[in-house]
Design a protein around this motif. Structure first.
Motif, short mmCIF file in Angstrom:
data_model
loop_
_atom_site.label_atom_id
_atom_site.label_comp_id
_atom_site.label_asym_id
_atom_site.label_seq_id
_atom_site.Cartn_x
_atom_site.Cartn_y
_atom_site.Cartn_z
N ILE A 37 59.78 31.51 34.83
CA ILE A 37 60.72 31.88 33.71
C ILE A 37 60.13 32.39 32.67
N ALA A 38 60.04 33.49 32.11
CA ALA A 38 59.12 33.91 31.04
C ALA A 38 59.78 33.93 29.71
N VAL A 39 59.06 33.23 28.99
CA VAL A 39 59.83 33.19 27.44
C VAL A 39 58.63 33.32 26.35
N GLU A 40 58.98 33.86 25.16
CA GLU A 40 57.92 34.19 24.35
C GLU A 40 57.72 32.79 23.46
N ASP A 41 56.36 32.84 22.84
CA ASP A 41 55.98 31.30 22.46
C ASP A 41 56.56 31.32 20.76
N ASP A 42 57.15 32.12 20.50
CA ASP A 42 58.15 32.02 18.91
C ASP A 42 59.31 31.53 19.20
#
Length: 517
Positions: free
Chosen positions: A212-217
């Motif tokens: 599950i890819a999510v951005e660090d912001d």
């Protein structure tokens, strides 16, 4: 093609080009709520990549929530379901979410507010005991399609793998474009549902793991997913990626996440990877676990031209005007944009309905729009090439596109452009490169369609000519055989001359007709 070994560790990586964009000071996730039921729903019959299904309802008929309005006739079609119970008021063209103010076939539904449900075919929590093909059939029957923008039927996307073994399922929650927060809002509202959908797709696809890819912001979304993953299948893993535009692009995400480059003209399933959007995973979970067809989607309503930026869980067919009203109404709006500021398009009015492809509505005010100087000549600085995530040469494409040289544009890989807009963003000459490329791609596709039509017409003409020539030869052969039989008969001499005269007359008439044509 670079093929990573099975279970290669996910990594916070980089892809070619891209931009680090500043997010606007608007927190649309501060308000997440279901959108009110509108007076009328305008449901488009084609909300996926493919043809519309066969219409199954008529004017005046009462339908139930989740009842199929169309029937799929092949795997490339998906049924469309009623977003509410009520009566069919009209069948015909409705407004399409398109900058050209186009219209498309649809159904106008007047809800009755009761939301009576149609009977559901629920697979339930025991979905792991079913064959993957059974789950794929359920996804297709309940109209689950990609909610990331392309709208490709999810079951068809899984089936495209064929006999290949899928080693990784990638669930894309990387919302890299400013303003858009619909996936983050969905995760904050129902992270458990997103994770459950990932488990459903993991079993339906036969993949060995899920990232599950999510951005660090997006710290709130990361926290919600980690909490939901604590009680989930251990084959699910959270992959936090650096926030860089366009990390949400499928090919760019796979390059950053797995170090994998997909060759032009091929799909990730050929390399053993299936990539779906987080909202698609949530819809798949609701379909299989609860028997709910795809009738809603989360929509970001934001911009300085709206009173209260928010994320609304809207029913498909809800007019944009109703979403704006729920967000407090307009406030000095200058432009209405469908999508994000980088890839979005301006809408002609707010009467267009929500479809599966509508993820964000920006009511842009003065603070959202830059006043740029006029377009200047290209200085061939190369800035556009340095930020292109598809590794193209935008300056070469622009030189071909502005003079409508479609052959040169194709040779420069025009079709590999992902229309992210990075090149136009950094252009010091303020050239609207993305607009030029979209126009050229549209012209190239129209030219290809025209060429295909002309080729088919030529094939039909040549086939007709060959058929007529074969018929002429057959007639001549029959006449020759008859002449031979008559010549060999006892009383052949007078009859042969008559036949020859008749043949000569027939040939003269045929020649005269040919000259007349």
């Amino acid at each position: 093609m670079t093929r990573p070994p099975a279970f290669a560790p996910a990594r916070p990586g980089r892809f070619d080009g891209g931009l680090r964009l500043t997010r606007p000071p608007l927190d649309a996730c501060a308000h997440i709520a279901p959108a009110p039921l509108p007076e009328r729903l305008f449901v488009a019959l084609r909300q996926h990549a493919g043809q519309a299904g066969e219409l199954r309802v008529r004017v005046g008929e009462r339908v139930l929530l989740g009842q199929a309005l169309t029937r799929a006739r092949n795997p490339d079609e998906l049924p469309v379901h009623a977003p509410a119970s009520g009566h069919i008021e009209a069948l015909g063209d409705i407004a399409a979410p398109h900058p050209g103010d186009l219209r498309e076939p649809g159904v106008t539904l007047r809800p009755d507010g009761l939301d009576e449900r149609a009977p559901d075919a629920v697979v339930g929590p025991a979905f792991r005991e079913r064959e993957p093909a059974h789950l794929q059939a359920a996804l297709a029957a309940l109209g689950v399609a990609g909610l990331g923008g392309a709208g490709f039927p999810t079951a068809r996307k899984i089936a495209a793998a064929g006999e290949r073994t899928l080693h990784t399922l990638v669930v894309n929650a990387a919302e890299c474009e400013p303003y858009i927060t619909c996936d983050e809002a969905l995760i904050l509202r129902d992270a458990t549902g997103v994770v459950a959908g990932c488990e459903v797709l993991l079993h339906a696809s036969g993949a060995r793991r899920c990232l599950i890819a999510v951005e660090d912001d997006r710290p709130r979304a990361i926290g919600a997913l980690r909490e939901a993953l604590a009680a989930a299948d251990d084959r699910l893993e959270l992959a936090v990626q650096p926030a860089r535009y366009p990390a949400g692009g499928e090919l760019q995400l796979l390059q950053a996440l797995l170090g994998m480059e997909i060759p032009a003209g091929t799909r990730p399933v050929a390399a053993g990877v299936l990539c779906v959007n987080a909202a698609t995973a949530h819809a798949a979970g609701r379909a299989v676990l609860h028997g709910e067809p795809s009738t809603t989607r989360m929509v970001t309503v934001t911009g300085h031209g709206v009173a209260r930026p928010c994320n609304l869980l809207a029913r498909l067919g809800t007019p944009v005007a109703d979403l704006i009203a729920t967000a407090g109404g307009y406030r000095d709006v200058r432009r209405l944009i469908l999508g994000g500021p980088m890839m979005g398009v301006a809408l002609p009015h707010d009467q267009v309905p929500v479809t599966r492809a509508v993820n964000c509505i920006i009511a842009a005010g003065d603070a959202d729009l830059d006043t740029l100087p006029g377009e200047q000549p290209c200085i061939r600085c190369g800035e556009c090439a340095s930020v292109c995530p598809a590794r193209l040469q935008p300056q070469v494409l622009f030189a071909a596109a502005r003079v409508d040289d479609l052959e040169a544009a194709r040779a420069a890989d025009l079709e590999q452009c992902i229309e992210c807009g990075c090149c136009a963003y950094v252009c010091p000459s303020h050239i609207p490169l993305l607009a030029h490329f979209r126009h050229a791609r549209s012209a190239a596709r129209e030219s290809a369609r025209a060429g295909t039509t002309a080729a088919r017409a030529r094939e039909r003409f040549l086939a007709r000519e060959a058929r007529l020539e074969a018929q002429r030869r057959a007639r001549d052969r029959q006449l020759a055989e008859r002449e031979t039989r008559l010549r060999d008969a006892p009383d052949a001499k007078p009859r042969v001359s008559e036949v020859r005269a008749a043949v000569a007359r027939a040939r003269r008439r045929r020649a005269e007709r040919a000259r007349g044509q």
